[in-house]
Design a protein around this motif. Structure first.
Motif, PDB file in Angstrom:
ATOM      1  N   ASP A   1       0.831  -1.195   0.000  1.00 37.25           N
ATOM      2  CA  ASP A   1       0.000   0.000   0.000  1.00 37.25           C
ATOM      3  C   ASP A   1       0.868   1.247   0.000  1.00 37.25           C
ATOM      4  OD1 ASP A   1      -2.128  -1.664   0.045  1.00 37.25           O
ATOM      5  OD2 ASP A   1      -2.424  -1.567   2.222  1.00 37.25           O
ATOM      6  N   CYS A   2       0.540   2.157  -0.892  1.00 36.87           N
ATOM      7  CA  CYS A   2       1.202   3.464  -0.997  1.00 36.87           C
ATOM      8  C   CYS A   2       2.703   3.328  -1.269  1.00 36.87           C
ATOM      9  CB  CYS A   2       0.990   4.317   0.266  1.00 36.87           C
ATOM     10  SG  CYS A   2      -0.764   4.614   0.614  1.00 36.87           S
ATOM     11  N   LEU A   3       3.099   2.164  -1.827  1.00 32.03           N
ATOM     12  CA  LEU A   3       4.504   1.940  -2.120  1.00 32.03           C
ATOM     13  C   LEU A   3       5.006   2.864  -3.221  1.00 32.03           C
ATOM     14  CD1 LEU A   3       6.617  -0.051  -1.034  1.00 32.03           C
ATOM     15  CD2 LEU A   3       6.136  -1.523  -2.985  1.00 32.03           C
ATOM     16  N   LEU A   4       4.118   3.120  -4.205  1.00 27.88           N
ATOM     17  CA  LEU A   4       4.501   3.957  -5.343  1.00 27.88           C
ATOM     18  C   LEU A   4       3.565   5.158  -5.467  1.00 27.88           C
ATOM     19  CD1 LEU A   4       5.156   1.128  -7.951  1.00 27.88           C
ATOM     20  CD2 LEU A   4       6.838   2.318  -6.568  1.00 27.88           C
ATOM     21  N   ALA A   5       3.218   5.712  -4.342  1.00 25.43           N
ATOM     22  CA  ALA A   5       2.314   6.860  -4.358  1.00 25.43           C
ATOM     23  C   ALA A   5       2.946   8.004  -5.144  1.00 25.43           C
ATOM     24  CB  ALA A   5       2.003   7.307  -2.927  1.00 25.43           C
ATOM     25  N   ASP A   6       2.096   8.767  -5.828  1.00 28.70           N
ATOM     26  CA  ASP A   6       2.503   9.912  -6.632  1.00 28.70           C
ATOM     27  C   ASP A   6       3.291   9.509  -7.884  1.00 28.70           C
ATOM     28  OD1 ASP A   6       1.342  11.581  -4.722  1.00 28.70           O
ATOM     29  OD2 ASP A   6       3.217  11.710  -3.581  1.00 28.70           O
ATOM     30  N   ARG A   7       3.292   8.225  -8.213  1.00 28.26           N
ATOM     31  CA  ARG A   7       3.970   7.775  -9.422  1.00 28.26           C
ATOM     32  C   ARG A   7       2.949   7.540 -10.538  1.00 28.26           C
ATOM     33  NH1 ARG A   7       9.378   8.777  -9.391  1.00 28.26           N
ATOM     34  NH2 ARG A   7      10.178   8.411  -7.296  1.00 28.26           N
ATOM     35  N   VAL A   8       3.350   7.873 -11.779  1.00 26.47           N
ATOM     36  CA  VAL A   8       2.480   7.678 -12.940  1.00 26.47           C
ATOM     37  C   VAL A   8       3.103   6.586 -13.800  1.00 26.47           C
ATOM     38  CG1 VAL A   8       1.514   8.730 -15.005  1.00 26.47           C
ATOM     39  CG2 VAL A   8       1.701  10.067 -12.892  1.00 26.47           C
ATOM     40  N   ILE A   9       2.333   5.526 -14.060  1.00 28.25           N
ATOM     41  CA  ILE A   9       2.832   4.376 -14.813  1.00 28.25           C
ATOM     42  C   ILE A   9       1.899   4.134 -15.997  1.00 28.25           C
ATOM     43  CG2 ILE A   9       3.351   1.911 -14.743  1.00 28.25           C
ATOM     44  CD1 ILE A   9       3.993   2.235 -11.778  1.00 28.25           C
ATOM     45  N   LEU A  10       2.487   3.987 -17.189  1.00 27.58           N
ATOM     46  CA  LEU A  10       1.726   3.706 -18.398  1.00 27.58           C
ATOM     47  C   LEU A  10       1.847   2.229 -18.729  1.00 27.58           C
ATOM     48  CD1 LEU A  10       0.149   4.680 -20.929  1.00 27.58           C
ATOM     49  CD2 LEU A  10       2.371   4.932 -22.052  1.00 27.58           C
ATOM     50  N   VAL A  11       0.690   1.565 -18.964  1.00 30.66           N
ATOM     51  CA  VAL A  11       0.640   0.164 -19.345  1.00 30.66           C
ATOM     52  C   VAL A  11       0.217   0.083 -20.809  1.00 30.66           C
ATOM     53  CG1 VAL A  11      -0.446  -2.063 -18.932  1.00 30.66           C
ATOM     54  CG2 VAL A  11       0.103  -0.571 -17.006  1.00 30.66           C
ATOM     55  N   ALA A  12       1.116  -0.415 -21.669  1.00 28.70           N
ATOM     56  CA  ALA A  12       0.814  -0.597 -23.090  1.00 28.70           C
ATOM     57  C   ALA A  12       0.656  -2.094 -23.347  1.00 28.70           C
ATOM     58  CB  ALA A  12       1.923  -0.008 -23.957  1.00 28.70           C
ATOM     59  N   GLU A  13      -0.568  -2.563 -23.480  1.00 28.40           N
ATOM     60  CA  GLU A  13      -0.871  -3.989 -23.637  1.00 28.40           C
ATOM     61  C   GLU A  13      -2.146  -4.109 -24.468  1.00 28.40           C
ATOM     62  OE1 GLU A  13      -1.123  -7.597 -23.923  1.00 28.40           O
ATOM     63  OE2 GLU A  13       0.348  -7.313 -22.303  1.00 28.40           O
ATOM     64  N   ASP A  14      -2.083  -4.937 -25.522  1.00 25.58           N
ATOM     65  CA  ASP A  14      -3.248  -5.045 -26.395  1.00 25.58           C
ATOM     66  C   ASP A  14      -4.292  -6.030 -25.875  1.00 25.58           C
ATOM     67  OD1 ASP A  14      -1.340  -7.061 -26.822  1.00 25.58           O
ATOM     68  OD2 ASP A  14      -2.221  -7.569 -28.759  1.00 25.58           O
ATOM     69  N   ASN A  15      -3.882  -6.921 -24.958  1.00 29.45           N
ATOM     70  CA  ASN A  15      -4.838  -7.873 -24.400  1.00 29.45           C
ATOM     71  C   ASN A  15      -5.584  -7.230 -23.229  1.00 29.45           C
ATOM     72  OD1 ASN A  15      -5.396 -10.201 -22.248  1.00 29.45           O
ATOM     73  ND2 ASN A  15      -5.503 -11.067 -24.315  1.00 29.45           N
ATOM     74  N   ASP A  16      -6.907  -7.189 -23.330  1.00 28.81           N
ATOM     75  CA  ASP A  16      -7.710  -6.512 -22.306  1.00 28.81           C
ATOM     76  C   ASP A  16      -7.534  -7.158 -20.942  1.00 28.81           C
ATOM     77  OD1 ASP A  16      -8.618  -4.834 -24.266  1.00 28.81           O
ATOM     78  OD2 ASP A  16     -10.432  -6.002 -24.669  1.00 28.81           O
TER      79      ASP A  16
ATOM     80  N   TYR B   1      -6.578  -9.942  -6.720  1.00 29.62           N
ATOM     81  CA  TYR B   1      -6.946  -8.818  -7.573  1.00 29.62           C
ATOM     82  C   TYR B   1      -8.338  -8.994  -8.184  1.00 29.62           C
ATOM     83  CZ  TYR B   1      -1.944  -8.303  -7.084  1.00 29.62           C
ATOM     84  OH  TYR B   1      -0.674  -8.193  -6.571  1.00 29.62           O
ATOM     85  N   GLN B   2      -9.163  -9.816  -7.557  1.00 29.90           N
ATOM     86  CA  GLN B   2     -10.551 -10.058  -7.992  1.00 29.90           C
ATOM     87  C   GLN B   2     -10.615 -10.500  -9.459  1.00 29.90           C
ATOM     88  OE1 GLN B   2      -9.975  -6.753  -6.425  1.00 29.90           O
ATOM     89  NE2 GLN B   2     -10.158  -7.929  -4.534  1.00 29.90           N
ATOM     90  N   MET B   3      -9.673 -11.387  -9.844  1.00 29.72           N
ATOM     91  CA  MET B   3      -9.662 -11.952 -11.200  1.00 29.72           C
ATOM     92  C   MET B   3     -10.092 -13.402 -11.096  1.00 29.72           C
ATOM     93  SD  MET B   3      -8.485  -9.325 -12.950  1.00 29.72           S
ATOM     94  CE  MET B   3      -7.855  -9.942 -14.483  1.00 29.72           C
ATOM     95  N   SER B   4     -11.310 -13.714 -11.475  1.00 28.35           N
ATOM     96  CA  SER B   4     -11.876 -15.047 -11.282  1.00 28.35           C
ATOM     97  C   SER B   4     -11.752 -15.886 -12.543  1.00 28.35           C
ATOM     98  CB  SER B   4     -13.356 -14.933 -10.889  1.00 28.35           C
ATOM     99  OG  SER B   4     -14.083 -14.347 -11.955  1.00 28.35           O
ATOM    100  N   LYS B   5     -12.086 -17.172 -12.410  1.00 28.02           N
ATOM    101  CA  LYS B   5     -12.087 -18.076 -13.560  1.00 28.02           C
ATOM    102  C   LYS B   5     -13.165 -17.685 -14.560  1.00 28.02           C
ATOM    103  CE  LYS B   5      -8.884 -20.859 -11.933  1.00 28.02           C
ATOM    104  NZ  LYS B   5      -7.572 -21.029 -12.586  1.00 28.02           N
ATOM    105  N   GLU B   6     -14.251 -17.100 -14.074  1.00 28.97           N
ATOM    106  CA  GLU B   6     -15.306 -16.658 -14.987  1.00 28.97           C
ATOM    107  C   GLU B   6     -14.799 -15.536 -15.898  1.00 28.97           C
ATOM    108  OE1 GLU B   6     -15.627 -17.101 -11.778  1.00 28.97           O
ATOM    109  OE2 GLU B   6     -16.930 -18.884 -11.750  1.00 28.97           O
TER     110      GLU B   6
ATOM    111  N   GLN C   1     -14.610 -15.777 -20.072  1.00 27.91           N
ATOM    112  CA  GLN C   1     -15.185 -14.778 -20.967  1.00 27.91           C
ATOM    113  C   GLN C   1     -14.116 -14.223 -21.930  1.00 27.91           C
ATOM    114  OE1 GLN C   1     -18.468 -14.008 -21.220  1.00 27.91           O
ATOM    115  NE2 GLN C   1     -17.819 -12.826 -23.042  1.00 27.91           N
ATOM    116  N   GLU C   2     -12.929 -14.010 -21.399  1.00 31.16           N
ATOM    117  CA  GLU C   2     -11.838 -13.518 -22.250  1.00 31.16           C
ATOM    118  C   GLU C   2     -11.432 -14.564 -23.287  1.00 31.16           C
ATOM    119  OE1 GLU C   2      -8.927 -11.101 -23.901  1.00 31.16           O
ATOM    120  OE2 GLU C   2     -10.586 -10.613 -22.541  1.00 31.16           O
ATOM    121  N   LEU C   3     -11.422 -15.837 -22.878  1.00 26.63           N
ATOM    122  CA  LEU C   3     -11.062 -16.908 -23.819  1.00 26.63           C
ATOM    123  C   LEU C   3     -12.100 -17.018 -24.930  1.00 26.63           C
ATOM    124  CD1 LEU C   3      -9.798 -19.706 -21.385  1.00 26.63           C
ATOM    125  CD2 LEU C   3      -8.436 -18.168 -22.799  1.00 26.63           C
TER     126      LEU C   3
END
Length: 898
Positions: A665-680, A812-817, A821-823
């Protein structure tokens, strides 16, 4: 130059020169002497004539000068003036006044009491004084003496023209030159006839020799001369006959040799064709090997990651002691297998020269410390004291390859821990020499392990070999660690030295070369703290390392090796202007005894306290009663220099490590990170992982959009997927590097082949992270990049080989469902691309499935997706259709979960 000039002249010209030069020289000398003599005589005649004429006129003009009768003087001058060489006759009285002159042009005679003459370009002046003659009466001496005294009456000046003289001189010179020229012509004619007679046979010989040189071996000389020249002509003819005979024999031999050479060349051509085919097969084999290594890396890492993940989950449940031990063994062997896989991949890259060293700014002391920090848990688990000593000159930043340096240190330290059961491990970094922008450093790792005999030392640097088979069975490993170290050190222009004694221990020293640059930011100068520092550590090496580290940072240091010395020292200290560094022993028994004294010692001490514990993990319950002490800071061993600086300056140190080792928590506060990834799905997972650290996340779906967003928001860190539509990650990174050369960029890829890794390094990525995504490693990497940015260092990040658990997706609330759906979305995209005969679309969607399968540890789905990607690359439509059908069945019926 002179030699070439001589060779230009033929023998005829040389004979002419020999004959003509002496004659011409003698003729020129005589002609010059004759001409100069005649000219001198001509001048002498003019002088004699002028003096005579002036003297005679002086005697005749006595009365005319006395009486100043100009008509008489005119009559006297009429005779001389008629002469061609007399230009003027002048009569001057004693008052130097001209009484009469025959012509009127400017003259300035030099009037002297004695006769004299003046020379000029056109007129020579002859001046004679006129005096009274007197009359001698009788023979009286007195009368004679008186009459002898003459009186000066004036001067007679005769101006003689030099034109007739010059005319005679020109005539003399002309006649002489004509005579000289006639003589030279006659001489040349005689010499030419003589030279022709002498050189004609020699020229004939020369012509025949030249034809022989040109290959006309049938050329012969017509014998016309006698004596020496006749013998020479006969000799040349004989030589021509012998050369012609030898040439015929040689041509016969050359024809035979040419035939043999033709056969040899034909054989070599066949061998070259075979060699080229063999090389093509070798290149194909190397390509197949790279593909095999990449495939096996995926195939082996995926189940091992699952094993490690489920083993960690099992160990957190309520298990019996025996079950806990089984889980520990599974976890240990799985990590060992992962290490072996990494060693094999690195060894394969080194064998094929696929590893190229980087040259970026890094701090060797910090890089090696990170390697030590990764291995400190293993050392602490075995109760080994891990010490780190660094020369003061080795703290500066240099230009080198931090990743490979960390790999060398990790291999050496892990080997030392593996083969040491009790005692200590000492890591030292020192500077050997520095000159002309190059610094040679030496890394040494010394342990108190089992040691190696001299016979076994010869096997250590052979691939897949260890000291003996018993070690392989007891300790495990691939036998590649030291081989990889040796090859990497050689790439760094260094060498490896090993010294060992059975039962005593081993020391391995690696020297390596790095570049220095005056443009690098120098280490900041720190004023020594006025605080008195007391350092306690039972182990001499650790005590010495702490003392050396604190020496330039504190004005007064006192060391204690026993508890009794420490208590005695602390009893004489009053007030708060003192600090205590207490090193807890790695030996469990000794540490327990020290812990009994800690509470009393810390309670009685009024200054700041730095407690160093062996490899501090998440479990700190035994120190919970000390947390309330506001002057206490706890850190793991070995101590980092920056931590010591902050502690001595009373700056806040990471005290939260007591409560949790992995609080994000708050490890990288005030940092801006850009994620470039085509897979949703991957983009969503990366967003949730990064947002858990307190950072702000922006997204981009392709390389073109990533470049645009970077220019707009100017992020602190960029996470860039390699395979994206429109512009891939490699091209996007190259474009970004033009405007943002220092921006940390992390590349995400599922491929581990060396060619793609090299392309990424060339494009300028800071770090390559392999899929599946590991949240623990990613968070640690982001944190370290931010810390490096604050310290104006280049990104120097943890090794990929660090064993960590797989990503807990439920966190991270990423379930098998969500996965299912992504598959379905991906398989529908694949089906549409197949219907449209869009081979590129099939490859893109199959690549997305490979990443998802690896992330959720679904080996069957991953294997099928890889097969589909390979079929699409090969353009095999039938294989694509069969694999797509099988993949659709796996996804639609959720068979990938079995």
């Amino acid at each position: 130059m002179t030699k070439d000039r001589k060779n230009r002249y033929g023998i005829r010209q040389q004979v002419l020169l020999i004959a003509l030069i002496p004659l011409v020289a003698m003729t020129l000398i005589l002609a010059g002497y004759f001409i100069s003599t005649r000219i001198a005589d001509n001048k002498s005649a003019l002088i004699e004539r002028g003096e005579t004429m002036s003297r005679l006129l002086a005697q005749a003009s006595e009365f005319g000068l006395i009486s100043e009768l100009t008509h008489q003087l005119s009559a006297l001058s009429q005779g001389p003036i008629q002469e061609a060489d007399v230009a003027d006759v002048i009569f001057i009285n004693r008052d130097q006044r001209v009484l009469y002159r025959s012509n009127d042009f400017h003259l300035k005679p030099n009037l002297q009491p004695q006769p004299s003459y003046q020379t000029d370009a056109s007129v020579w002046l002859f001046t004679t004084p006129v005096t009274t003659q007197g009359i001698i009466v009788g023979d009286s001496p007195e009368t004679s003496s008186t009459l002898a005294e003459r009186e000066l009456l004036g001067w007679v000046v005769v101006a003689m023209s030099t034109q007739p003289m010059h005319s005679r001189e020109n005539q003399i010179i002309t006649n002489s030159l004509l005579i000289l020229l006639g003589g030279l012509v006659c001489t040349f004619i005689i010499a030419a006839r003589f030279a022709e007679t002498l050189t004609k046979p020699i020229i004939s010989l020369t012509a025949v020799v030249k034809r022989l040189e040109e290959g006309h071996l049938d050329a012969r000389v017509d014998i016309q001369s006698y004596a020496e020249l006749g013998s020479l002509e006969k000799g040349v003819n004989l030589l021509g006959e012998q050369v012609q005979s030898s040439n015929q024999i040689l041509e016969s031999q050359v024809e035979k040799a040419t035939e043999r050479l033709r056969k040899t060349l034909h054989h070599l051509e066949n061998q070259n064709i075979a060699l080229q085919k063999a090389r093509q097969r070798a290149d194909q084999a190397n390509m197949a090997k790279d593909q095999f290594l990449a495939r096996m890396s995926h195939e082996l890492r995926t189940p091992l990651t699952s094993i490690l993940g489920f083993t960690n989950i099992l160990r957190q449940t309520d298990l019996s002691f025996e079950q806990q031990e089984h889980c520990r063994i599974i976890n240990q062997t799985s990590n060992m297998l992962l290490s072996i896989i990494d060693d094999i991949l690195d060894f394969a890259k080194l064998q094929s020269d696929a590893i190229k060293l980087e040259r970026i700014q890094c701090n060797p002391e910090q890089v090696i410390f990170e390697a030590i920090e990764m291995q400190s848990q293993s050392a602490a688990a075995k109760g080994l004291e891990l010490s780190y000593q660094v020369d003061e000159t080795a703290y500066a930043d240099v230009l080198g390859d931090p990743t490979r340096l960390r790999q060398i240190a990790t291999n050496l330290i892990s080997n030392a821990i593996k083969f040491t059961d009790t005692g200590q491990i000492l890591v030292t970094l020192r500077t050997l020499k520095e000159a002309h922008g190059v610094k040679q450093l030496q890394l040494c790792v010394k342990d108190t392990g089992i040691g190696i005999s001299e016979e076994q030392q010869t096997l250590l640097f052979n691939a897949f070999a260890q000291a003996d088979s018993s070690i392989t069975r007891r300790f495990g490993g691939s036998g590649l660690g030291l081989v990889i170290v040796q090859k990497l050190v050689q790439l760094m222009q260094g060498n490896v030295k090993l010294s060992s004694k059975v039962g005593v221990g081993t020391e391995i020293c690696c020297s390596f070369t790095v570049k220095t640059d005056h443009k690098l930011l120098p280490a900041s100068e720190v004023e020594p703290s006025a605080t008195r520092v007391i350092i306690f550590d039972r182990h001499p090496e650790s005590l010495h390392a702490l003392s050396d580290m604190a020496q330039p940072l504190a004005s007064h240091i006192q060391t204690c090796a026993t508890i009794q010395d420490l208590e005695k020292t602390l009893s004489g200290i009053e007030g708060h202007l003192a600090g205590l560094i207490f090193g807890l022993s790695a030996n469990v028994d000794i540490a327990n005894q020290q812990k009994l004294k800690i509470t009393t010692i810390f309670a009685s001490f009024k200054g700041n306290i730095l407690l160093l514990t062996p490899a501090l993990a998440g479990n700190t319950d035994e120190f919970s009663h000390l947390i309330d002490n506001p002057r206490l800071t706890i850190n793991s061993k070995p101590l980092q220099r920056e931590i010591l600086k902050k502690w001595l300056q009373h700056a806040p140190v990471n005290h939260q490590r007591l409560k949790t080792e992995h609080s994000d928590d708050c490890l990288l506060a005030d940092r801006v990170i850009l994620v470039a990834e085509d897979n949703d799905f991957n983009r969503l997972l990366l967003r949730k992982i990064i947002e858990s650290t307190g950072a702000t996340v922006f997204e981009a779906r392709d390389g073109e959009q990533a470049i645009k967003r970077i220019n707009e928001i100017k992020p602190d860190i960029v996470i860039m997927d390699v395979h994206m539509p429109r512009i891939d990650g490699i091209r996007a990174t190259s474009s970004v590097r033009e405007d943002f050369p220092d921006l940390p960029i992390i590349a995400l890829t599922a491929d581990v082949i060396s060619s793609e890794e090299h392309a990424l390094r060339q494009a300028g990525v800071t770090r390559i992270e392999y899929k599946p995504i590991n949240d623990t490693r990613l968070i640690k990497l982001l944190k370290m990049l931010c810390e490096k940015e604050n310290q104006n260092h280049n990104a120097d990040t943890p090794s990929q080989s660090e064993p960590v658990a797989s990503t807990n997706l439920h966190k991270y609330q990423m379930s098998k469902e969500d996965l299912h759906q992504e598959l379905i979305t991906q398989i529908e995209g694949l089906q549409q691309a197949f219907n449209d005969n869009n081979n590129r679309g099939i490859r893109d969607h199959s690549h997305q499935l490979i990443g998802l399968a690896g992330l959720f540890e679904l080996p069957e789905l991953e294997h099928c997706s890889i097969a589909l990607n390979d079929a699409a690359k090969a353009g095999d439509t039938r294989q694509v259709w069969e694999t797509l059908t099988r993949l659709r069945r796996l996804i639609m019926h959720q068979q990938y979960l079995d």
